[in-house]
Write an enzyme that holds these catalytic residues in place. Sequence first.
Site, PDB file in Angstrom:
ATOM      1  CG  ASP A 239      -0.254  -0.329   2.502  1.00  0.00           C
ATOM      2  OD1 ASP A 239       0.878   0.152   2.701  1.00  0.00           O
ATOM      3  OD2 ASP A 239      -0.820  -1.076   3.319  1.00  0.00           O
TER       4      ASP A 239
ATOM      5  CG  ASP B 176       0.948   4.431   4.518  1.00  0.00           C
ATOM      6  OD1 ASP B 176      -0.162   4.058   4.082  1.00  0.00           O
ATOM      7  OD2 ASP B 176       1.617   3.778   5.323  1.00  0.00           O
TER       8      ASP B 176
ATOM      9  CG  ASP C 229       9.725   1.992  12.380  1.00  0.00           C
ATOM     10  OD1 ASP C 229      10.132   2.594  11.360  1.00  0.00           O
ATOM     11  OD2 ASP C 229       8.873   1.089  12.324  1.00  0.00           O
TER      12      ASP C 229
END
Length: 463
Positions: free
Chosen positions: A74, A76, A157
């Site tokens: 996907d 983002d 992260d």
Amino acid sequence: MIRKFLRKVFSRKAPASKSNAKLSIIPFKHHGIRRNQITSCALKTATTLQQAGFSAYIVGGAVRDLLLGLTPKDFDVATNATPEQVYHLFRRSRIIGRRFRLVHVMCGAETVEVSTFRGHSPDDGNDHTSVQLTDQHGRLLHDNVFGSQEEDAVRRDFTVNALFYDPAKEEILDYLNGYDDIKAKKMRIIGDPIQRFREDPVRMLRAVRLASKLDMQIEAETAKPIGDLAPLLQNVPPSRLFDEMLKLLLSGYALACVVELRARGLHHGLLPMLDVILEQPLGERFITIALKNTDERIRQDKPVSPGFLFAILLWHEVLSAWDSLQVAGEKPLPALFKAMDQILAIQHKKLAIPRRFDAIIQEIWVMQPRFEARSGRKPFRLITHPRFRAAYDFMLLRCESGEQNMELGEWWKSFLSADNEQREKMLLNQISPIKRKRKRSRKKSSPNLATSPADDSTKNEDG
């Protein structure tokens, strides 16, 4: 008043970043990603935001995967527009989330997740709007502070997930040398590893999953504290652990991930039985074959049931409890049901396996003894069960691992490929012939009693 207070907390500006982030702009001629590799919905979302005067970039795993030559699952988008501003730009959109306020923009069947650049958590203790944002272990409880693009990069992260792709200019913005880490196949956490893992212990699981999936090595400083911080996973809500474990098991690299989890001691709060299973020849072989088959199915875009996966991972724990209960004097079938209930109850507390999977898991398990009954109408009834195919595949894995005799699996393969007439001939004569009940013959009258009393009375009357 409360609304005003919350607005100050969740929208306040963060202090300037103290990181050593340094922006590098990587042109198309170096990275090779074209805008037509972005889905139409993601491209439209980013373009609409830019035309409205906001910054907007494709971010995260999509940029990373494109650089590695993979097809992103996907796309983002990250922007400096607030969720409310994004929401008002798109007719088909909705604001979601509590811990993270996001906007879902929908175009047909595709949904693009749009996040606002986030900054550092407020740390000014003299500010009356400051709130406790972490628990006693350092885990973040609230995280809705907006910030700059650089702060957003620093808060992500891993460096490989902190790249921003501008579809208008076809440039990549890199603040943390993530581009170089991708080329070096290195998984490196952003900031101090101990602090970042304490903020969100799930990052340790994510490091294992991404490193296995992307064929990367976890950088030495990033990996160093994982073993000591593994117990922090016990403080994570079980529902989050389940979601992350599901991503791991459905990554197409489940076997490598499970082995890595155990090697780094991360399985204790999730699947502690791996110690027992992987130290037993049959258990290790069963898990290895099952997860390898699962990985192959996922890479071939074939469906895989989460219930089937957890039935695999928990089976040898059930098997052990089942054997113990039978040794203690329980009958086989009641012992199996009791063992299943015990193991699932334990796992609900650790992983919060949704109840909707319980029925699938239990049906697969409880059908296993039924494969051994190959006489009468039992095999015919078994193949009509709605969950037969999953239970059958599970039984074949048991045969392949050596837990069951291979002859059982071969018999069922032949039975399924045969027609009804051939199936009738294959049935095993395990039932002894039914003994017909003998009719009791009436006793013959003795010679002295051959004449009935009625006959005697007739004689007397006749003289």
